[in-house]
Write an enzyme that holds these catalytic residues in place. Structure first.
Site, PDB file in Angstrom:
ATOM      1  N   LYS A 191       1.593  -3.413  -6.838  1.00 33.78           N
ATOM      2  CA  LYS A 191       2.979  -3.435  -6.483  1.00 33.78           C
ATOM      3  C   LYS A 191       3.287  -4.811  -5.340  1.00 33.78           C
ATOM      4  O   LYS A 191       4.438  -5.132  -5.389  1.00 33.78           O
ATOM      5  CB  LYS A 191       3.513  -2.085  -5.742  1.00 33.78           C
ATOM      6  CG  LYS A 191       2.954  -1.639  -4.350  1.00 33.78           C
ATOM      7  CD  LYS A 191       3.760  -2.096  -3.284  1.00 33.78           C
ATOM      8  CE  LYS A 191       2.868  -1.733  -1.978  1.00 33.78           C
ATOM      9  NZ  LYS A 191       3.400  -2.419  -0.903  1.00 33.78           N
ATOM     10  N   THR A 248       9.279  -1.243  -2.158  1.00 31.53           N
ATOM     11  CA  THR A 248       8.621  -2.609  -1.814  1.00 31.53           C
ATOM     12  C   THR A 248       9.658  -3.668  -2.734  1.00 31.53           C
ATOM     13  O   THR A 248       9.538  -4.712  -2.298  1.00 31.53           O
ATOM     14  CB  THR A 248       7.310  -2.997  -1.922  1.00 31.53           C
ATOM     15  OG1 THR A 248       6.865  -2.558  -3.037  1.00 31.53           O
ATOM     16  CG2 THR A 248       6.794  -2.133  -0.892  1.00 31.53           C
TER      17      THR A 248
END
Length: 331
Positions: A191, A248
């Site tokens: 990620k 994020t």
């Protein structure tokens, strides 16, 4: 071998380490926060506040010491240093730890050069330890302010993960336990790379539709990579996978997202490094692609990020390469 984990050592007095130390103290544990040097430890004792987490006082029940202290009396360790610094930190800790002490990696990355995940480094450097990983959608600033957050805490032995979750959990910090160590590590590492891509989309002003498409297709890459390395789908779709990706890829609080925004605005990678410091995804991207190629996993977004970071292609060329890929069934 302790199963209550009353004494917790937190290695790394940065933003996340400080937030974790406070959470563990609030959970009723006896906590020692280890700074890089005695000089830094002395400074923290005086201010009771990390420069990386301004406005958040270090809990009065947290003892502050230096990493190079001769002894370390603890039942479990939270390793809150950057992924690329984990090996060196572990080397200094290894002689001080009792056998079977859980060492919980809190960094999200893959070691450059070795392709080792964090728990693999722990097992290699401290073979008598019990490796674990803590990963999920949790910003240090939110955690430090006492705002609610939930993460995944995974260990190969589920009973260890469960006991650690109970030891560290509070009313606002909720670690969900798992035995899928690899799944939790993959979600956290991949990620970061995808967050850089999302930041580039934002920095280029490509719009929310493009951002949603990027995040969704990025998650498909994460799932393919995870399956190839044996991760459980429910882990990848949980807090340490999809949850962390959503957080994020959408917030400037993410250093990786902010790094990508600056790339999208036309700043050079070296200049962003100088201005903002480390973004874990910068180190993870090339290693992630090496591993994807080795396992024959198609990761076009991550590959484009790695190529941009390496200076092999421009941002505009990366965008064109993604937009001109052949139409295909969604998978």
């Amino acid at each position: 071998m302790s199963t209550t984990f009353d004494r917790i050592a937190v290695v790394g007095a940065g933003a996340f380490g400080t937030a974790l130390a406070n959470a563990a103290a609030q959970a009723g544990r006896k906590v020692v926060l280890l700074a890089r040097s005695e000089a830094e430890a002395e400074k923290l004792r005086g201010k009771r506040e990390s420069a990386r987490l301004p406005g958040v006082k270090i809990d009065a029940n947290v003892t502050i010491a230096a990493t190079d202290a001769p002894t370390l009396d603890c039942d479990a360790v939270l390793l809150a240093v950057p992924s690329q610094a984990s090996r060196e930190a572990l080397k200094s800790l290894a002689p001080k730890l009792a056998a079977q002490t859980p060492v919980i990696a809190c960094a999200k990355g893959i070691e450059h050069g070795t392709r080792r995940f964090m728990t693999e480094i722990i097992a290699e450097v401290v073979p008598a330890a019990r490796p674990a990983i803590l990963s999920g959608p949790c910003f240090a600033a939110d955690m430090g302010r006492g705002l609610p957050a939930a993460v995944t805490l995974a260990a190969h032995d589920e009973s260890t993960a469960r006991a650690l979750s109970h030891a560290l959990g509070t009313a606002t910090f909720r670690p969900y336990y798992s035995s899928d160590v690899r799944g939790a590590e993959i979600g956290g590492a991949a990620k970061n790379v995808l967050a850089i891509a999302a930041g580039i989309v934002a920095g280029k002003g490509l719009g929310l539709s493009a951002a949603a498409a990027l995040t969704t297709r990025g998650f498909a890459e994460l799932m393919r990579f995870g399956r190839a390395l044996g991760a459980k789908p429910e882990t990848l779709m949980g807090l340490s996978g999809l949850g962390d990706l959503i957080l994020t890829c959408s917030s400037p609080q993410s250093r990786n997202f902010s790094f990508g925004v600056n790339i999208g605005k036309g700043l050079a990678v070296k200049d962003i490094h100088a201005a903002t410091g480390l973004a874990e995804g910068v180190f993870t991207a090339p290693v992630l692609i090496e591993m994807a190629l080795a396992h024959k996993v198609d990761m076009p977004i991550s590959a484009a990020v790695a190529a941009v970071l390496a200076g092999a292609i421009t941002v505009d060329e990366a965008i064109e390469s993604l937009l001109t890929r052949p139409f295909k069934a969604e998978s």
